[in-house]
Scaffold this motif. Structure first.
Motif, PDB file in Angstrom:
ATOM      1  N   ARG A  55       8.071  12.802   2.986  1.00 11.17           N
ATOM      2  CA  ARG A  55       7.744  14.210   3.238  1.00 11.17           C
ATOM      3  C   ARG A  55       7.331  14.902   1.937  1.00 11.17           C
ATOM      4  NH1 ARG A  55       8.636  15.870   8.160  1.00 11.17           N
ATOM      5  NH2 ARG A  55       8.743  18.066   7.594  1.00 11.17           N
ATOM      6  N   ALA A  56       6.461  14.223   1.225  1.00  7.67           N
ATOM      7  CA  ALA A  56       5.948  14.725  -0.055  1.00  7.67           C
ATOM      8  C   ALA A  56       4.632  14.029  -0.331  1.00  7.67           C
ATOM      9  CB  ALA A  56       6.944  14.456  -1.184  1.00  7.67           C
ATOM     10  N   PHE A  57       3.964  14.441  -1.380  1.00  7.63           N
ATOM     11  CA  PHE A  57       2.719  13.815  -1.797  1.00  7.63           C
ATOM     12  C   PHE A  57       2.844  13.395  -3.255  1.00  7.63           C
ATOM     13  CE2 PHE A  57       1.317  16.621   1.677  1.00  7.63           C
ATOM     14  CZ  PHE A  57       0.632  15.714   2.466  1.00  7.63           C
ATOM     15  N   LYS A  90       8.066  12.181  -7.271  1.00 11.46           N
ATOM     16  CA  LYS A  90       8.817  10.946  -7.503  1.00 11.46           C
ATOM     17  C   LYS A  90       9.300  10.313  -6.210  1.00 11.46           C
ATOM     18  CE  LYS A  90      10.386  12.094 -12.181  1.00 11.46           C
ATOM     19  NZ  LYS A  90      11.549  12.294 -13.079  1.00 11.46           N
ATOM     20  N   GLU A  91       9.559  11.149  -5.184  1.00 11.29           N
ATOM     21  CA  GLU A  91      10.067  10.615  -3.927  1.00 11.29           C
ATOM     22  C   GLU A  91       9.107   9.620  -3.284  1.00 11.29           C
ATOM     23  OE1 GLU A  91      11.172  15.097  -3.830  1.00 11.29           O
ATOM     24  OE2 GLU A  91       9.803  13.749  -4.907  1.00 11.29           O
ATOM     25  N   VAL A  92       7.818   9.807  -3.510  1.00 15.57           N
ATOM     26  CA  VAL A  92       6.844   8.898  -2.894  1.00 15.57           C
ATOM     27  C   VAL A  92       6.906   7.529  -3.564  1.00 15.57           C
ATOM     28  CG1 VAL A  92       4.434   8.548  -2.286  1.00 15.57           C
ATOM     29  CG2 VAL A  92       5.378  10.865  -2.319  1.00 15.57           C
ATOM     30  N   GLY A 118       0.846  -1.180   0.000  1.00 16.88           N
ATOM     31  CA  GLY A 118       0.000   0.000   0.000  1.00 16.88           C
ATOM     32  C   GLY A 118       0.883   1.231   0.000  1.00 16.88           C
ATOM     33  N   LEU A 119       0.562   2.194  -0.857  1.00 17.32           N
ATOM     34  CA  LEU A 119       1.359   3.426  -0.956  1.00 17.32           C
ATOM     35  C   LEU A 119       0.381   4.588  -0.936  1.00 17.32           C
ATOM     36  CD1 LEU A 119       4.184   4.711  -1.421  1.00 17.32           C
ATOM     37  CD2 LEU A 119       3.673   4.642  -3.872  1.00 17.32           C
ATOM     38  N   THR A 120       0.355   5.339   0.151  1.00 16.63           N
ATOM     39  CA  THR A 120      -0.737   6.263   0.383  1.00 16.63           C
ATOM     40  C   THR A 120      -0.297   7.611   0.915  1.00 16.63           C
ATOM     41  OG1 THR A 120      -2.788   6.575   1.647  1.00 16.63           O
ATOM     42  CG2 THR A 120      -1.056   5.275   2.688  1.00 16.63           C
ATOM     43  N   LEU A 141       3.069   1.652   3.125  1.00 13.68           N
ATOM     44  CA  LEU A 141       3.988   2.788   3.125  1.00 13.68           C
ATOM     45  C   LEU A 141       3.215   4.098   3.110  1.00 13.68           C
ATOM     46  CD1 LEU A 141       6.446   1.492   0.371  1.00 13.68           C
ATOM     47  CD2 LEU A 141       6.718   1.287   2.851  1.00 13.68           C
ATOM     48  N   SER A 142       3.655   5.036   3.923  1.00 13.39           N
ATOM     49  CA  SER A 142       3.045   6.353   3.993  1.00 13.39           C
ATOM     50  C   SER A 142       3.919   7.384   3.295  1.00 13.39           C
ATOM     51  CB  SER A 142       2.844   6.770   5.457  1.00 13.39           C
ATOM     52  OG  SER A 142       2.525   8.142   5.549  1.00 13.39           O
TER      53      SER A 142
END
Length: 231
Positions: free
Chosen positions: A153-155, A159-161, A123-125, A147-148
């Motif tokens: 520290r982005a939405f 790309k970081e998410v 899960g990536l949320t 994964l949150s």
């Protein structure tokens, strides 16, 4: 179109894709201000959604420091309370935590379990770590990893998410499939090389004619059948 055996890991958006976010927030607003009718509740829901979307964009643009989803929900709940004339502090606090109690779509548990028999599922949320913990407990959704975006520290679609999922899976992005009801989310996954699968949900962001997602399905059980390796 890639073959299913080329996929090693399935990554899922959660809010809106696995749980009914608009319906859950609307129900929480109706519970907080029961005198309001559906039309009034929809207007308040729009206030909530517009605030969160605007502030996420401001964070992405560097106009405000990062704030997790729980903080943005508290801000949105305060705006809704102000518009509705809601002054009970306990009611406002409960409204602010509505994202912890969103209900899964009818096919979410069975569909996730079916796909989990094919691949590891992540899960990536956008949900904060604390919200995600309680949401998973409420819904009964079972991930191999959840994964949150708070950890980046982005939405999304930053790309970081997506990199959180790539680092967790430890496999090339082209061997991962991002599953979402939001075309903008899938475009973000495509930008880092992931495969993509659009699942229709009410209130989602449907693909445009120019979108070239690898798979499209009306639900998770249909998607599982499409992705299932040939016998």
């Amino acid at each position: 179109m890639p073959q299913a055996h080329e996929i090693e890991v399935a990554v899922f958006d959660v809010l809106g894709t696995m749980v009914d976010q608009p319906g859950g927030l609307r129900a929480a607003i109706r519970a907080a201000v029961p005198a309001f009718d559906e039309t009034s509740a929809d207007r308040l829901l729009a206030v909530w959604e517009e605030h969160v979307e605007r502030e996420q964009q401001r964070i992405e643009d560097g106009e405000r420091p990062y704030a997790d989803s729980a903080a943005l929900d508290r801000e949105a709940a305060a705006r809704v309370a102000e518009r509705a004339g809601l002054t009970d502090p306990a009611a406002v606090r409960r409204l602010a935590t509505a994202s912890q109690r969103l209900d899964p779509w009818e096919d979410s548990r069975a569909g996730l379990a079916g796909l989990a028999r094919l691949f590891p599922v992540i899960g990536l949320t956008h949900a904060s770590r604390a919200t995600l913990l309680r949401l998973n407990a409420h819904t009964g959704l079972r991930w191999h990893q959840a994964l949150s975006a708070e950890d980046a520290r982005a939405f999304k679609p930053a790309k970081e998410v997506y990199q959180l999922a790539l680092d967790t899976a430890g496999c090339p992005p082209e061997r991962m499939v991002m599953i979402a009801a939001h075309a903008w989310d899938l475009r973000g996954a495509q930008a880092v090389g992931m495969r993509t699968a659009y699942v229709h949900r009410p209130g989602g962001d449907p693909p445009k004619e120019t979108d070239t997602f690898d798979w499209r399905a009306d639900g998770l059980e249909e998607l599982a059948a499409v992705l299932a390796p040939a016998a």
